[in-house]
Design a protein around this motif. Structure first.
Motif, PDB file in Angstrom:
ATOM      1  N   LYS A 107      -0.656  13.344   8.245  1.00 27.22           N
ATOM      2  CA  LYS A 107      -1.626  13.198   7.157  1.00 27.22           C
ATOM      3  C   LYS A 107      -1.103  12.104   6.235  1.00 27.22           C
ATOM      4  O   LYS A 107       0.071  12.124   5.849  1.00 27.22           O
ATOM      5  N   LEU A 108      -1.973  11.153   5.880  1.00 25.40           N
ATOM      6  CA  LEU A 108      -1.585  10.039   5.017  1.00 25.40           C
ATOM      7  C   LEU A 108      -2.421  10.037   3.749  1.00 25.40           C
ATOM      8  O   LEU A 108      -3.620  10.298   3.789  1.00 25.40           O
ATOM      9  N   ASP A 109      -1.765   9.718   2.644  1.00 21.51           N
ATOM     10  CA  ASP A 109      -2.444   9.492   1.372  1.00 21.51           C
ATOM     11  C   ASP A 109      -1.996   8.124   0.897  1.00 21.51           C
ATOM     12  O   ASP A 109      -0.854   7.952   0.476  1.00 21.51           O
ATOM     13  N   THR A 110      -2.882   7.134   1.012  1.00 21.09           N
ATOM     14  CA  THR A 110      -2.554   5.789   0.542  1.00 21.09           C
ATOM     15  C   THR A 110      -3.089   5.633  -0.867  1.00 21.09           C
ATOM     16  O   THR A 110      -4.225   6.003  -1.155  1.00 21.09           O
ATOM     17  N   ARG A 111      -2.232   5.112  -1.730  1.00 20.46           N
ATOM     18  CA  ARG A 111      -2.637   4.968  -3.131  1.00 20.46           C
ATOM     19  C   ARG A 111      -2.035   3.681  -3.702  1.00 20.46           C
ATOM     20  O   ARG A 111      -0.927   3.693  -4.259  1.00 20.46           O
TER      21      ARG A 111
ATOM     22  N   ILE B 170       0.866  -1.176   0.000  1.00 26.32           N
ATOM     23  CA  ILE B 170       0.000   0.000   0.000  1.00 26.32           C
ATOM     24  C   ILE B 170       0.905   1.230   0.000  1.00 26.32           C
ATOM     25  O   ILE B 170       1.407   1.655   1.046  1.00 26.32           O
ATOM     26  N   ASN B 171       1.148   1.786  -1.190  1.00 22.49           N
ATOM     27  CA  ASN B 171       2.011   2.962  -1.267  1.00 22.49           C
ATOM     28  C   ASN B 171       1.373   4.107  -0.485  1.00 22.49           C
ATOM     29  O   ASN B 171       0.181   4.372  -0.595  1.00 22.49           O
ATOM     30  N   THR B 172       2.196   4.768   0.303  1.00 23.93           N
ATOM     31  CA  THR B 172       1.707   5.806   1.203  1.00 23.93           C
ATOM     32  C   THR B 172       2.604   7.019   1.149  1.00 23.93           C
ATOM     33  O   THR B 172       3.826   6.904   1.207  1.00 23.93           O
ATOM     34  N   LEU B 173       1.990   8.181   1.026  1.00 23.27           N
ATOM     35  CA  LEU B 173       2.678   9.448   1.228  1.00 23.27           C
ATOM     36  C   LEU B 173       2.222   9.971   2.577  1.00 23.27           C
ATOM     37  O   LEU B 173       1.022   9.996   2.860  1.00 23.27           O
TER      38      LEU B 173
ATOM     39  N   PHE C 199       6.596  20.448   7.405  1.00 17.47           N
ATOM     40  CA  PHE C 199       6.434  19.002   7.521  1.00 17.47           C
ATOM     41  C   PHE C 199       7.639  18.279   6.933  1.00 17.47           C
ATOM     42  O   PHE C 199       8.399  18.851   6.162  1.00 17.47           O
ATOM     43  N   THR C 200       7.732  17.003   7.255  1.00 15.47           N
ATOM     44  CA  THR C 200       8.596  16.098   6.523  1.00 15.47           C
ATOM     45  C   THR C 200       7.682  15.123   5.805  1.00 15.47           C
ATOM     46  O   THR C 200       6.786  14.535   6.415  1.00 15.47           O
ATOM     47  N   ASN C 201       7.885  14.987   4.507  1.00 12.87           N
ATOM     48  CA  ASN C 201       7.108  14.066   3.690  1.00 12.87           C
ATOM     49  C   ASN C 201       7.894  12.774   3.551  1.00 12.87           C
ATOM     50  O   ASN C 201       9.104  12.800   3.344  1.00 12.87           O
TER      51      ASN C 201
ATOM     52  N   GLN D   5       5.856   2.819  10.913  1.00 16.56           N
ATOM     53  CA  GLN D   5       6.953   2.443  11.808  1.00 16.56           C
ATOM     54  C   GLN D   5       7.948   3.589  11.947  1.00 16.56           C
ATOM     55  O   GLN D   5       8.420   3.884  13.047  1.00 16.56           O
ATOM     56  N   VAL D   6       8.262   4.260  10.850  1.00 17.64           N
ATOM     57  CA  VAL D   6       9.196   5.383  10.893  1.00 17.64           C
ATOM     58  C   VAL D   6       8.612   6.537  11.704  1.00 17.64           C
ATOM     59  O   VAL D   6       9.314   7.165  12.506  1.00 17.64           O
ATOM     60  N   VAL D   7       7.323   6.824  11.521  1.00 16.77           N
ATOM     61  CA  VAL D   7       6.678   7.881  12.308  1.00 16.77           C
ATOM     62  C   VAL D   7       6.726   7.507  13.791  1.00 16.77           C
ATOM     63  O   VAL D   7       7.034   8.345  14.648  1.00 16.77           O
ATOM     64  N   ARG D   8       6.454   6.269  14.108  1.00 12.72           N
ATOM     65  CA  ARG D   8       6.533   5.802  15.498  1.00 12.72           C
ATOM     66  C   ARG D   8       7.942   5.988  16.045  1.00 12.72           C
ATOM     67  O   ARG D   8       8.133   6.511  17.141  1.00 12.72           O
ATOM     68  N   ASP D   9       8.946   5.563  15.295  1.00 13.23           N
ATOM     69  CA  ASP D   9      10.334   5.662  15.758  1.00 13.23           C
ATOM     70  C   ASP D   9      10.763   7.117  15.960  1.00 13.23           C
ATOM     71  O   ASP D   9      11.464   7.437  16.930  1.00 13.23           O
ATOM     72  N   ALA D  10      10.364   7.996  15.042  1.00 12.41           N
ATOM     73  CA  ALA D  10      10.720   9.415  15.158  1.00 12.41           C
ATOM     74  C   ALA D  10      10.022  10.052  16.365  1.00 12.41           C
ATOM     75  O   ALA D  10      10.618  10.874  17.069  1.00 12.41           O
TER      76      ALA D  10
END
Length: 121
Positions: free
Chosen positions: A96-100, A22-25, A63-65, A75-80
């Protein structure tokens, strides 16, 4: 085939894990509370964790994208977040998430598409 105008896409499966990809931005801002007016020192710690993740990312003034599979991005957001929270700071996270599904390399493609449309006007 990927269709930008379609509401739904086929969900690719990672051949190694068998999991859907699930690609996510993500646009994320992580900062502590109660540390004073200047937060850059703390924000830099969180951004450092994101950059070390190896996922495509870029930081702007707000923000950091990040781009990657949904599980990896979360996982990266959790770790940060943990980087600051584990130091005892109350830590705020704006996410904010955009799954595509079916798309990749969208970190720059979205901005390029907008620029293309603007040049046509």
């Amino acid at each position: 085939m990927i269709d930008r105008n379609s509401d739904r896409q086929e969900v690719p499966v990672d051949p190694e894990t068998g999991k859907p990809y699930i690609n996510t931005l993500a646009a994320v801002a992580i900062a502590p509370s109660g540390t004073g007016a200047e937060l850059s020192e703390y924000v830099a710690q969180a951004v450092g964790v994101i950059r070390e993740s190896g996922l495509p990312n870029e930081t702007n003034a707000m923000f950091t994208n990040i781009e990657g599979d949904l599980d990896e991005v979360l996982q990266v957001v959790r770790d940060a977040t943990y980087k600051l929270a584990s130091q005892g700071y109350r830590t705020g996270v704006t996410l904010k998430l955009d799954t595509r599904p079916g798309f990749t390399s969208q970190l720059h493609a979205k901005a390029e598409l907008v620029d293309k449309i603007l040049k046509q006007d």
